[in-house]
Write an enzyme that holds these catalytic residues in place. Structure first.
Site, PDB file in Angstrom:
ATOM      1  N   GLU A 132     -19.442   9.105   0.375  1.00 15.99           N
ATOM      2  CA  GLU A 132     -19.057   9.206  -1.237  1.00 15.99           C
ATOM      3  C   GLU A 132     -19.878   8.104  -1.625  1.00 15.99           C
ATOM      4  O   GLU A 132     -20.533   8.031  -2.980  1.00 15.99           O
ATOM      5  CB  GLU A 132     -17.673   8.541  -1.285  1.00 15.99           C
ATOM      6  CG  GLU A 132     -16.950  10.038  -0.904  1.00 15.99           C
ATOM      7  CD  GLU A 132     -15.130   9.921  -0.659  1.00 15.99           C
ATOM      8  OE1 GLU A 132     -14.561  10.688  -0.826  1.00 15.99           O
ATOM      9  OE2 GLU A 132     -14.961   8.586  -0.575  1.00 15.99           O
ATOM     10  N   ASP A 152      -2.160   2.422   8.188  1.00 12.19           N
ATOM     11  CA  ASP A 152      -3.307   2.137   9.016  1.00 12.19           C
ATOM     12  C   ASP A 152      -2.871   0.860   9.998  1.00 12.19           C
ATOM     13  O   ASP A 152      -3.554   1.055  11.221  1.00 12.19           O
ATOM     14  CB  ASP A 152      -4.303   1.387   8.041  1.00 12.19           C
ATOM     15  CG  ASP A 152      -5.082   2.628   7.243  1.00 12.19           C
ATOM     16  OD1 ASP A 152      -4.455   3.632   7.243  1.00 12.19           O
ATOM     17  OD2 ASP A 152      -6.000   2.470   6.342  1.00 12.19           O
ATOM     18  N   VAL A 184       1.802 -13.633   4.141  1.00 10.17           N
ATOM     19  CA  VAL A 184       2.369 -13.846   5.183  1.00 10.17           C
ATOM     20  C   VAL A 184       1.426 -13.956   6.633  1.00 10.17           C
ATOM     21  O   VAL A 184       0.712 -13.137   6.905  1.00 10.17           O
ATOM     22  CB  VAL A 184       3.380 -12.696   5.510  1.00 10.17           C
ATOM     23  CG1 VAL A 184       4.207 -12.683   6.470  1.00 10.17           C
ATOM     24  CG2 VAL A 184       4.054 -12.172   4.348  1.00 10.17           C
ATOM     25  N   GLY A 205       0.953  -1.237  -0.170  1.00 14.02           N
ATOM     26  CA  GLY A 205      -0.101   0.047  -0.163  1.00 14.02           C
ATOM     27  C   GLY A 205       0.861   1.273  -0.047  1.00 14.02           C
ATOM     28  O   GLY A 205       1.961   1.133  -0.424  1.00 14.02           O
ATOM     29  N   PHE A 206       0.337   2.418   0.416  1.00 18.99           N
ATOM     30  CA  PHE A 206       0.982   3.709   0.503  1.00 18.99           C
ATOM     31  C   PHE A 206       2.440   3.509   1.158  1.00 18.99           C
ATOM     32  O   PHE A 206       3.350   3.945   0.981  1.00 18.99           O
ATOM     33  CB  PHE A 206       0.170   4.885   0.855  1.00 18.99           C
ATOM     34  CG  PHE A 206      -0.929   5.221  -0.266  1.00 18.99           C
ATOM     35  CD1 PHE A 206      -0.539   5.651  -1.396  1.00 18.99           C
ATOM     36  CD2 PHE A 206      -2.175   4.765   0.296  1.00 18.99           C
ATOM     37  CE1 PHE A 206      -1.233   6.182  -2.101  1.00 18.99           C
ATOM     38  CE2 PHE A 206      -3.002   5.198  -0.935  1.00 18.99           C
ATOM     39  CZ  PHE A 206      -2.812   5.947  -1.841  1.00 18.99           C
TER      40      PHE A 206
END
Lengths: 435, 435
Positions: free
Chosen positions: A169, A298, A78, A11-12
């Site tokens: 959204e 996160d 993992v 991810g980021f």
């Protein structure tokens, strides 16, 4: 001897740690993810609403990291790690490390009611986005077919549980689609009669924004036909709707945007975690007592001086990924690590065309200016140039024609039709039709 | 009283019949399809090979027919019909008709070996295209992970059963991808070592083309590393490869492009069908003895004067759809129907960048000119303007960068990770990995 850095999650956070260590001498990086792609999560709801295709917001990790010869990417799972022996356990064998970066994020969470999942999918992965798209479009197809007005009403009712940015959204998109786009496509139903509910347990939606912006967003939602129910705790979800204490909404489609929980790797490794399963980290993003272990994004519980923790936003994950990379490089140069400082990029949410809210420190605005800000920021951060071009084109097209991309219902089943027929019967929970 | 025309199938035939009858007085059209979209089948292999996204070659039928007020579209399944009472039976109730148009095409076919399907998916639907994409990309992921050289060889082996245009296009794409695109993305494997086989039972591939073009196409395939095995009848397919009489190829990925059979509706209705299940039709495309019944496209067996039948090509289906529409209109005007005359548009197949073959009557050519012809024709026939623009842009991008769109492996499973883990174990046949 080369330092082996293993990163779990693309991810980021993971991607940015990897890039910082890319092509650096004396470092070998291994990045492992369950998926073969990096996902631009902030636009995932647009895939769910058929405004963008999956290829527009995701790119294979190996393509993104192809030019860094010292980075190897594996698609794999993992499960845990042996901290004492500095080894992770994967579904394709054990891998030793000198540094381990944990960055595998969160998944959706039903507060102990996992049986709700099949009635109310969450929105964290591309597969979930496509499941949501399928359910929403299938509901309209079934409504067009049915002759029973009560059944039709249920099929044209959408409940979104959770009033954070994702819930807003999703609801805004369904509102806009039903009020402006779908009308001319159906002969037996009026899509404008679609009922859309946001059900939020807290006293207001968008709780991370200022009350002023919550109020503006609520008005914008109402104008799109979205009914906002606050102080409303969902007590049950079933195939026919949601129960909110003594109140009930009959709905064929329920979407879950309410809660997340960290991927269990921290717990599996015996690390200290908070009530959401997030791993507690030091100022330098390492894990207490283990300078060779890092967590970010996160998955990390990073406490600010005021006692609050950093929210699960893309800019936090991105900055933490870079900070972890920098601290590993400082180690190798035998220099002192630097504490992580979050540079607040603010937060924003979009409700519909020309409707959004933006809050950056004490700066707050909404409407068309906020919407354009939202648009520019998201285009800018879309990771590759190719994506930026194609997303801009599709948005431009939609903006002026008010027609979205292909609202396709792609069956999950790829086998013979005879097999599909059998399958459909046994999988009643995944279709909205009673036909 | 309005004439009720019911069309089963929204492919080239059904869509074009519907358009011809659109907004005509005294006609009510109902179009029913299992899917909610029209698919531009000739480019389906490009979705399988990740060169295009699903939204680029498919559009919702209701959008395409929105401007015809007399057309109602239903997503539904038609099992059979009562010809005497002029009623079809669907999964959402019975529907009466005055005219019935059967146009639901073909599906893939294993010559009595349906157990091969799970090892060798066909390519007729979007879901199948995405399953093929998933298997091909997953094979590379698993090859990058494994340490066993024999296993790796098996993972890097792809067998395509059937040497018609679809088989050739799939093999050519894998050849091109493995030789030119993938190399820089992997660290542990050399994608150039990928083995690709076309296994064809007939003495030559592309049997519908002239031998001269077959020969040129075979050379083009060889240059991309594709091994063409002709006069080779597959006698068994299993999880580890294919058996061809006494010969055997070990392959983790087998794709089926060998046979098709008509959707069983003709048989279910008690109509006369040929050995492929196709419905025999008169010169005017009506069904013998039933002037109110029509069949067209891949589902119809239309015999030419020379005793041959028309092939399953898009231009045939498109022209037949229009002809059926015209004959219904002639009926309503009390005029005589016209016999269907196929205007031969020729045939073409593409092998790779700048490599294609085109045959129009006695005109035959290949190479870059054929490739551009292929490209222009396909762009021209892509059904909506939006699609033309986006496909052209993506192809332009790929042509100059030699990099394709997103090769994403999107899991079919949208539920919790713990559930996925359980699922993976029970579904071994759908993954190539032994990890």
């Amino acid at each position: 001897m080369k330092q082996r850095v293993v990163i779990i999650g693309g991810g980021f956070t993971g991607l940015n740690t990897a890039k910082l260590l890319g092509n650096k001498q004396n470092i070998e990086v291994t990045l492992i993810d369950r998926k073969n792609y990096h996902l631009f999560q902030p636009l995932l709801y647009q895939v769910a609403m058929a405004a963008l295709g999956e290829g527009d917001i995701a790119a294979p990790l190996r393509n993104m990291l192809a030019n860094y010869d010292n980075i190897t990417v594996f698609k794999g799972i993992v499960e845990s790690a042996d901290i004492a022996n500095k080894t992770i356990f994967t579904d394709f064998g054990d891998i030793p490390y000198d540094y381990l970066v944990l960055a595998c994020g969160v998944q959706h969470h039903y507060f102990g009611n996992n049986q709700w999942e099949k009635f109310a999918p969450g929105l964290k992965t591309l597969a979930q986005a496509k499941e949501i798209r399928r359910r929403v479009m299938e509901a309209y197809e079934c409504a067009e077919r049915t002759k029973d007005p009560v059944e039709r009403k249920k099929l044209l009712t959408f409940v979104i549980v959770g009033g954070g940015p994702t819930g807003v959204e999703l609801a805004g998109s369904i509102g806009e689609m039903s009020r402006y786009t779908l009308s001319k496509f159906y002969r037996n139903i009026d899509p404008k009669l679609t009922r859309i509910f946001i059900v939020e347990a807290a006293p207001r939606i968008l709780g991370s924004f200022s009350p002023e912006l919550t109020s503006k967003a609520t008005r914008s939602l109402e104008k799109l036909g979205v009914q906002v129910w606050t102080s409303s705790m969902v007590t049950d979800v079933d195939a026919n709707g949601v129960q909110i204490g003594n109140e009930r909404i009959e709905a064929a489609t329920v979407l879950w945007a309410a809660g997340v929980t960290a991927i269990a790797i921290g717990k599996n490794m015996g690390l200290e975690t908070d009530h959401l399963g997030r791993i507690l980290v030091n100022e330098d993003l390492s894990i207490p007592g283990h300078p060779e272990l890092f967590a970010g994004g996160d998955l990390a519980h990073f406490e600010l001086e005021n006692g609050k923790t950093l929210p699960g936003l893309a800019p936090v994950a991105l900055q933490q990924g870079r900070a972890i990379g920098r601290n590993i490089l400082l180690d190798l140069k035998k220099k002192a690590r630097k504490p992580f400082r979050y540079r607040d990029k603010g937060q924003m949410a979009t409700i519909g065309k020309n409707k959004a809210i933006v809050e950056i420190g004490s700066l707050k605005f909404d409407g068309i200016l906020a919407w354009f800000t939202w648009l520019l920021v998201h285009i800018y951060f879309l990771t590759s140039f190719r994506h930026r071009v194609f997303v801009l084109l599709q948005w431009g097209w939609s903006y002026f024609t008010f027609s979205y991309g292909a609202r396709l219902i792609v069956n999950k089943e790829w086998r013979f039709y005879p097999d599909i027929a059998k399958n459909n019967n046994s999988n009643k929970t995944t279709t909205n039709c009673d036909g």
